[in-house]
Each structure stands twice: as structure tokens, then as C-alpha cells.
Design an enzyme around this catalytic site. Structure first.
Site, PDB file in Angstrom:
ATOM      1  N   ARG A 170     -36.161  95.027  95.826  1.00 50.77           N
ATOM      2  CA  ARG A 170     -35.857  93.618  96.158  1.00 50.77           C
ATOM      3  C   ARG A 170     -35.021  93.027  95.014  1.00 50.77           C
ATOM      4  O   ARG A 170     -35.345  93.243  93.843  1.00 50.77           O
ATOM      5  CB  ARG A 170     -37.153  92.806  96.358  1.00 50.77           C
ATOM      6  N   GLN A 202     -46.024  83.031 104.701  1.00 49.98           N
ATOM      7  CA  GLN A 202     -46.876  83.219 103.513  1.00 49.98           C
ATOM      8  C   GLN A 202     -47.765  82.000 103.260  1.00 49.98           C
ATOM      9  O   GLN A 202     -48.850  82.129 102.701  1.00 49.98           O
ATOM     10  CB  GLN A 202     -46.009  83.474 102.268  1.00 49.98           C
ATOM     11  N   ASP A 224     -38.877  82.618  91.741  1.00 45.32           N
ATOM     12  CA  ASP A 224     -38.546  84.050  91.673  1.00 45.32           C
ATOM     13  C   ASP A 224     -37.578  84.354  90.537  1.00 45.32           C
ATOM     14  O   ASP A 224     -37.548  85.469  90.018  1.00 45.32           O
ATOM     15  CB  ASP A 224     -37.966  84.525  93.004  1.00 45.32           C
ATOM     16  N   ASN A 281     -36.250  80.259  94.702  1.00 53.42           N
ATOM     17  CA  ASN A 281     -37.616  80.425  95.239  1.00 53.42           C
ATOM     18  C   ASN A 281     -37.497  80.562  96.751  1.00 53.42           C
ATOM     19  O   ASN A 281     -36.398  80.514  97.316  1.00 53.42           O
ATOM     20  CB  ASN A 281     -38.492  79.229  94.835  1.00 53.42           C
ATOM     21  N   LYS A 282     -38.623  80.749  97.406  1.00 50.87           N
ATOM     22  CA  LYS A 282     -38.655  81.002  98.845  1.00 50.87           C
ATOM     23  C   LYS A 282     -37.793  80.026  99.627  1.00 50.87           C
ATOM     24  O   LYS A 282     -37.788  78.828  99.331  1.00 50.87           O
ATOM     25  CB  LYS A 282     -40.122  80.935  99.305  1.00 50.87           C
TER      26      LYS A 282
HETATM   27  O1  MRU Z   1     -40.707  86.823  99.574  1.00 53.09           O
HETATM   28  P1  MRU Z   1     -41.925  86.569  98.725  1.00 53.09           P
HETATM   29  O2  MRU Z   1     -43.158  86.309  99.520  1.00 53.09           O
HETATM   30  O3  MRU Z   1     -42.107  87.644  97.684  1.00 53.09           O
HETATM   31  O4  MRU Z   1     -41.560  85.232  97.971  1.00 53.09           O
HETATM   32  C1  MRU Z   1     -42.477  84.698  97.085  1.00 53.09           C
HETATM   33  C2  MRU Z   1     -42.062  83.392  96.535  1.00 53.09           C
HETATM   34  O5  MRU Z   1     -41.014  82.882  96.827  1.00 53.09           O
HETATM   35  C3  MRU Z   1     -42.981  82.785  95.527  1.00 53.09           C
HETATM   36  O6  MRU Z   1     -42.911  81.395  95.583  1.00 53.09           O
HETATM   37  C4  MRU Z   1     -42.540  83.234  94.129  1.00 53.09           C
HETATM   38  O7  MRU Z   1     -42.452  84.622  94.075  1.00 53.09           O
HETATM   39  C5  MRU Z   1     -43.473  82.766  93.095  1.00 53.09           C
HETATM   40  S1  MRU Z   1     -44.960  83.701  93.106  1.00 53.09           S
HETATM   41  C6  MRU Z   1     -45.953  83.211  91.859  1.00 53.09           C
END
Ligand code: MRU
Length: 354
Positions: free
Chosen positions: A86, A193, A234, A244-245
Site C-alpha cells: 500500500r 471502517q 496516514d 487520511n481516509k
Molecule cells: O484504508 P485504511 O483503513 O488503512 O485507512 C486508515 C485510515 O485512514 C486511518 O485514519 C489512519 O490510518 C490512521 S490509523 C491510526
């Protein structure tokens, strides 16, 4: 709440694609099984991806059975495979770099000793993240108003980290101090999520949580039902832009419009000073099938196109503060983040910079 278990010979992963319907663990005995779990998001969240990738390298060392002189190349190949899972969360590359340094610094001919050094480093990465999460929880909880209603996005909790959480770590610490009245969790399309994971782990902990559709967040702010927005990250660029997401940027815009504080919580391992600004961050594009269907149920007209970026970038000027284990950074982030990254652990912990 541990999202993984290291047995000494294998890595057990709580399969997050099945939650909250089924609580099932999968056992990874090889680095490619770990890579598969990351790609297919059985395990996810920036800090946790870094931790499991480190154990993936350990599994490569434990599983190698060829000539000693080729062992280093084999483990390097594992590092490359894990790095290609990723692209956005920088914790993955940060932790693999730590593992690569252990590999590089190793001179002994004994493969068993190399494996045990790599395991020690992976254990340290896990433990350090746990300590960082608890520290961020305390620092962030201090910033919360009394009896506040918090909106969060995706899952930045125990399931995304070493077992406590970044954004949800602040919520956990705040709840313990009696500061949290309610948490609103965005569903977080397309993989949900927020609905599946955040709602599960908070309700398991007895923290009042209400799931809303992503589209309801701005409406809720307009009704005066939200006091503060707290999210994870992220990757944080040197200027304070935050990946971030997907959906985080929209929340930040809405929070700004409603004059609500917008906090990002992340360990220093998520801060990437080598990336100047958000435009330089690679945004992962995921399979359109994640949007087209849930299970076997088709959601999108078959002839329609689908666009599925996994992350977005929130510009630094929309962020009230970035909470790390070493202190709370405030604008201008070019200065405050660089200052935090230079400090040694323990030095002026909790100080506000900027
Ligand atoms: O695609 P994901 O579920 O890995 O994305 C996660 C996020 O965007 C979280 O907000 C981020 O990793 C922070 S986790 C402490």
C-alpha cells in the site's frame, strides 16, 4: 484490544474484513501471507501496517532455508514485497527502513541470531507505538472541552494501531476523564471502517457511539451537535498537509465553516518531513469493486464508471493542531513539526510548539 499476536513462529491477525460479524484470526507463517493481508485490508491502519510488515520481515528470516550468503537477498526481497502493498501510509516505509537497518548492520553468519535481532526490532516498533498512543491520548484529552460530542472518521483506534489508538486513544483517555458525552462515527464508505470497526471497538469498551452516514456529518455540525472533530492520519507532509481516509478533507472544510476544532492525532512515525506538501503524497487508488458491490449485492449501475481513491489530503490551514507523542504541533507546521522531529523522546514532552 490486541489486533495481532506474535507467537514466536507466526503472526496471528484479527481479520478486520469480517468484523463485526465474525471475530476470526488468521495465521501468517510467511511474509507473502502478511503482504496479502495488508493488500486485502484484513489488517489496516497506518501504524498497524508498519508493525505487521516488520513481523513479515521476521517471518522471512525464520522461513529461509537456502545458502547463508543468499539469505540477505531473500530478506531484502521480502522487504520490497511488503513495501509494495500500500503506497500512502508512511509508517509502512518507516518501519521497513528500521528492519532494513537491522539487516544491514548484521554481520554474524548465524541466521538464527539475525532472526532474533529482527524480532527484537519488530517487538520494539510495536511497544513504542503502544507507548506513543497512550501519551497522545493524555495530551489530546487535555485539549477536549467538558462533556464534548466528538465526530471521528474511519477507524483510528486499537484496530489500526498497536492496540490503543490515535484519534480513538484521545477519545479513550477523554472518556476515562469524564470528558466525552458521545462519539459520532462516520460510516466511512466504501469499506465502512467507521460503522464496522470504530463502532465495534468503542461499544465493546462501553463508550457511547452513534454511527452516521458520511453525508450526515455536515448536517449534524449545523445542528450544533458536534463540539470537536478528531481523526488519525496516514501521512503528514512537512508543511502540515495530512493524508487520511477519503472524506477527511470534506469534514475539515465543514468543521472550518462551523468553527469547530479539527484535531489530527498521529505518532511521529506518520510524519514525513521528506514529503514537502500534500500534492507530493501518493494517493492509493483501490479496486472499483469495493464501491460497486457489498458482498454479492450490486450497488452501482453496471454501465456506470467508478472512481475509488482510498485517501484525500486535508490542507494544513484547516487543521487546528496535530497531536503527537512528543507534543502538540500548532501552525505554522513547517516550524512546529520540524521542532518536534528533532527532539529526543522524553525531552519537553507535552510542550506546545508553534
Ligand atoms: O484504508 P485504511 O483503513 O488503512 O485507512 C486508515 C485510515 O485512514 C486511518 O485514519 C489512519 O490510518 C490512521 S490509523 C491510526
Amino acid at each position: 484490544m490486541d489486533p495481532i499476536r506474535w507467537t514466536g513462529k507466526s503472526l496471528e491477525i484479527l481479520d478486520q474484513t469480517l468484523l463485526p460479524d465474525r471475530v476470526e484470526w488468521i495465521e501468517c507463517r510467511s511474509y507473502d501471507q502478511v503482504a496479502e493481508a495488508i493488500v486485502n485490508m484484513r489488517v489496516r491502519g497506518a501504524p498497524l501496517i508498519g508493525i505487521v510488515a516488520a513481523y513479515g520481515v521476521c517471518l522471512a528470516a525464520l522461513g529461509y532455508s537456502g545458502p547463508r550468503e543468499e539469505e540477505m537477498a531473500y530478506i531484502q526481497e521480502a522487504i520490497t514485497t511488503l513495501a509494495n502493498t500500500r503506497p500512502t501510509a508512511v509508517n509502512l516505509f518507516w518501519s521497513l527502513e528500521r528492519m532494513r537497518q537491522v539487516l544491514q548492520g548484521h554481520t554474524a553468519q548465524d541466521g538464527q541470531e539475525l532472526a532474533s535481532r529482527l524480532i527484537q526490532e519488530a517487538n520494539r516498533i510495536w511497544q513504542e507505538d503502544l507507548e506513543a498512543s497512550r501519551r497522545m491520548g493524555e495530551l489530546g484529552a487535555d485539549l477536549l472541552p467538558p462533556r464534548c460530542r466528538v465526530l471521528t472518521h474511519c477507524n483510528a483506534g486499537a484496530l489500526a494501531t498497536s492496540g490503543y489508538g490515535t484519534a480513538l486513544g484521545v477519545i479513550r483517555a477523554g472518556f476515562r476523564k469524564g470528558k466525552i458525552q458521545r462519539v459520532f462515527a462516520d460510516e466511512t464508505r466504501p469499506l465502512l471502517q467507521g460503522a464496522r470497526l470504530t463502532a465495534w471497538e468503542l461499544s465493546e469498551d462501553g463508550i457511547p457511539v452513534t454511527v452516521i452516514t458520511d453525508g450526515a456529518a455536515c448536517h449534524l455540525m449545523g445542528l450544533g451537535q458536534v463540539d470537536v472533530v478528531i481523526v488519525g492520519a496516514d501521512r503528514v507532509a512537512a508543511n502540515g498537509d495530512v493524508a487520511n481516509k477519503i472524506g477527511t478533507y470534506g469534514l475539515a472544510v465543514a468543521a472550518h465553516y462551523h468553527q469547530l476544532p479539527f484535531y489530527v492525532v498521529c505518532p511521529l512515525s506518520t510524519i514525513d518531513l521528506a514529503t514537502g506538501c500534500g500534492q507530493d503524497i501518493t494517493i492509493e487508488q483501490r479496486d472499483e469493486g469495493e464501491v460497486r458491490a457489498i458482498g454479492n449485492k450490486l450497488l452501482v449501475a453496471p454501465k456506470a464508471g467508478v472512481y475509488n481513491p482510498a485517501f484525500d489530503v486535508t490542507p494544513a490551514h484547516l487543521i487546528t493542531a496535530i497531536i503527537t507523542e512528543r507534543g502538540v504541533a500548532k501552525p505554522p507546521y513547517e516550524v512546529s513539526l520540524a521542532g518536534l522531529m528533532q527532539k529526543r523522546p522524553g525531552e519537553s514532552a507535552g510542550e506546545r510548539i508553534g
